[in-house]
Design an enzyme around this catalytic site. Structure first.
Site, PDB file in Angstrom:
ATOM      1  N   GLU A 164      -7.024  11.416 -21.910  1.00  0.00           N
ATOM      2  CA  GLU A 164      -6.829  11.779 -20.491  1.00  0.00           C
ATOM      3  C   GLU A 164      -5.341  11.964 -20.149  1.00  0.00           C
ATOM      4  O   GLU A 164      -4.984  12.873 -19.405  1.00  0.00           O
ATOM      5  CB  GLU A 164      -7.436  10.662 -19.637  1.00  0.00           C
ATOM      6  CG  GLU A 164      -7.442  10.944 -18.153  1.00  0.00           C
ATOM      7  CD  GLU A 164      -8.146   9.830 -17.379  1.00  0.00           C
ATOM      8  OE1 GLU A 164      -9.263   9.431 -17.781  1.00  0.00           O
ATOM      9  OE2 GLU A 164      -7.571   9.365 -16.390  1.00  0.00           O
ATOM     10  N   ASP A 165      -4.490  11.139 -20.718  1.00  0.00           N
ATOM     11  CA  ASP A 165      -3.098  11.095 -20.240  1.00  0.00           C
ATOM     12  C   ASP A 165      -2.031  11.497 -21.245  1.00  0.00           C
ATOM     13  O   ASP A 165      -0.836  11.418 -20.939  1.00  0.00           O
ATOM     14  CB  ASP A 165      -2.783   9.684 -19.708  1.00  0.00           C
ATOM     15  CG  ASP A 165      -3.550   9.374 -18.431  1.00  0.00           C
ATOM     16  OD1 ASP A 165      -3.859  10.319 -17.680  1.00  0.00           O
ATOM     17  OD2 ASP A 165      -3.854   8.196 -18.178  1.00  0.00           O
TER      18      ASP A 165
HETATM   19  N1  LIG Z   1      -3.335   0.300  -9.870  1.00  0.00           N
HETATM   20  C1  LIG Z   1      -2.513   1.087 -10.577  1.00  0.00           C
HETATM   21  N2  LIG Z   1      -3.017   2.198 -11.182  1.00  0.00           N
HETATM   22  C2  LIG Z   1      -2.166   2.969 -11.921  1.00  0.00           C
HETATM   23  C3  LIG Z   1      -0.804   2.624 -12.049  1.00  0.00           C
HETATM   24  N3  LIG Z   1      -0.230   3.542 -12.868  1.00  0.00           N
HETATM   25  C4  LIG Z   1      -1.177   4.398 -13.232  1.00  0.00           C
HETATM   26  N4  LIG Z   1      -2.356   4.081 -12.661  1.00  0.00           N
HETATM   27  C5  LIG Z   1      -3.587   4.851 -12.826  1.00  0.00           C
HETATM   28  O1  LIG Z   1      -3.695   5.606 -11.634  1.00  0.00           O
HETATM   29  C6  LIG Z   1      -5.071   5.891 -11.395  1.00  0.00           C
HETATM   30  C7  LIG Z   1      -5.290   5.800  -9.933  1.00  0.00           C
HETATM   31  O2  LIG Z   1      -4.477   6.723  -9.296  1.00  0.00           O
HETATM   32  P1  LIG Z   1      -5.107   7.914  -8.499  1.00  0.00           P
HETATM   33  O3  LIG Z   1      -4.014   8.624  -7.789  1.00  0.00           O
HETATM   34  O4  LIG Z   1      -6.268   7.406  -7.678  1.00  0.00           O
HETATM   35  O5  LIG Z   1      -5.754   8.866  -9.612  1.00  0.00           O
HETATM   36  P2  LIG Z   1      -5.085   9.818 -10.692  1.00  0.00           P
HETATM   37  O6  LIG Z   1      -3.779   9.206 -11.142  1.00  0.00           O
HETATM   38  O7  LIG Z   1      -6.137   9.839 -11.780  1.00  0.00           O
HETATM   39  O8  LIG Z   1      -4.928  11.152 -10.049  1.00  0.00           O
HETATM   40  C8  LIG Z   1      -5.890   4.874 -12.173  1.00  0.00           C
HETATM   41  O9  LIG Z   1      -6.712   5.601 -12.997  1.00  0.00           O
HETATM   42  P3  LIG Z   1      -8.303   5.501 -13.069  1.00  0.00           P
HETATM   43  O10 LIG Z   1      -8.882   6.847 -13.178  1.00  0.00           O
HETATM   44  O11 LIG Z   1      -8.858   4.602 -12.025  1.00  0.00           O
HETATM   45  O12 LIG Z   1      -8.531   4.791 -14.422  1.00  0.00           O
HETATM   46  P4  LIG Z   1      -7.801   5.019 -15.845  1.00  0.00           P
HETATM   47  O13 LIG Z   1      -7.005   6.296 -15.770  1.00  0.00           O
HETATM   48  O14 LIG Z   1      -6.943   3.810 -16.019  1.00  0.00           O
HETATM   49  O15 LIG Z   1      -8.896   5.095 -16.823  1.00  0.00           O
HETATM   50  C9  LIG Z   1      -4.828   4.045 -12.922  1.00  0.00           C
HETATM   51  O16 LIG Z   1      -5.105   3.821 -14.289  1.00  0.00           O
HETATM   52  C10 LIG Z   1      -0.311   1.453 -11.392  1.00  0.00           C
HETATM   53  O17 LIG Z   1       0.873   1.112 -11.451  1.00  0.00           O
HETATM   54  N5  LIG Z   1      -1.210   0.724 -10.675  1.00  0.00           N
END
Ligand SMILES: Nc1nc2c(ncn2[C@@H]2O[C@H](COP(=O)(O)OP(=O)(O)O)[C@@H](OP(=O)(O)OP(=O)(O)O)[C@H]2O)c(=O)[nH]1
Length: 217
Positions: A105-106
């Site tokens: 994904e990243d």
């Molecule tokens: N709480 C938090 N989240 C962070 C941080 N840095 C990166 N993230 C990631 O950002 C996502 C949530 O941010 P959003 O703006 O809602 O979504 P996006 O980055 O996918 O566009 C989460 O992904 P996800 O899709 O929910 O899960 P996954 O990508 O970890 O699988 C999380 O893993 C951080 O410092 N704190």
């Protein structure tokens, strides 16, 4: 302390690409081919998980969490640790997949590479846990709600531990540029995703309930 191999090479070997900015696929860890498929039982299990940790660390090496300070690799390693320490999950395929859950994904890592290096089972879980970042964000978020209930048991475990880590992270520190409303929206959306995976693992679900209840939405 640096480790030296028998022929006195420092591990990990530095390559020209180590100075490059951004996540890439350029780093091919040295010994993967030698070990792949040639170990048995517990040793092979440990090797799979440690290989996944090494692979993920290399691929996420230039990335930070959204606080712009914390190395990104803290997240996938923390997700795997939640599984062992809180959810009593020791299945090596699940743990390797947890560590690898964000590399497709990243970073530029492909699912084909995951298949070649880690086998079909890890590939399948990583695939289930990977959002398609080419889609608009609203659609990606909606798809997580729609699809999480259909995931395999292993993918649900990774996904629940992932959400738990992220929600606890939000309690600890607010990502740069996020206000209270955005944090609350992430909590509300996570609650919907988690709700689709009920009955997967009681320890994870209780911990998720706790963190969501603490938010007082
Ligand atoms: N709480 C938090 N989240 C962070 C941080 N840095 C990166 N993230 C990631 O950002 C996502 C949530 O941010 P959003 O703006 O809602 O979504 P996006 O980055 O996918 O566009 C989460 O992904 P996800 O899709 O929910 O899960 P996954 O990508 O970890 O699988 C999380 O893993 C951080 O410092 N704190």
């Amino acid at each position: 302390m640096t480790e030296k191999s028998q022929n006195n090479e420092v591990y990990p070997k530095l390559t020209e690409n180590d100075s490059e900015k951004g996540a890439g696929v350029d780093e091919k860890p040295p010994a993967y081919e030698k070990t792949h498929g040639k170990l048995f039982g517990e040793v092979a299990d440990w090797n799979l998980v440690m290989k996944a940790a090494d692979f993920a660390a290399r691929r996420h090496r230039h990335q930070k969490r959204k606080d712009n300070v914390t190395p990104y690799i803290n997240h996938p390693l923390g997700v795997a640790y939640i599984l062992t320490s809180e959810a009593n999950v020791f299945d090596p395929v699940t743990l390797a997949s947890a560590v690898l859950h964000d590399v497709v994904e990243d970073t530029k890592t492909t699912l084909e590479e995951i298949l070649a290096e880690f086998g079909q089972e890890v590939h399948d879980v990583v695939k289930e846990c990977s959002d398609d970042k080419t889609l608009p964000k609203a659609e990606r978020k909606q798809l997580q709600i729609q699809n999480s209930g259909k995931h395999s048991h292993r993918a649900k475990l990774v996904h629940l531990a992932d959400k738990l880590y992220n929600l606890r992270d939000l309690e600890r520190k607010t990502p740069i540029g996020w206000d209270k409303k955005r944090v609350n929206e992430y909590f509300q959306w996570s609650r919907l995703v988690i709700g689709e995976m009920k009955g997967t693992n009681s320890a994870l679900e209780c911990a998720l309930d706790d963190v969501i209840n603490r938010r007082n939405l």
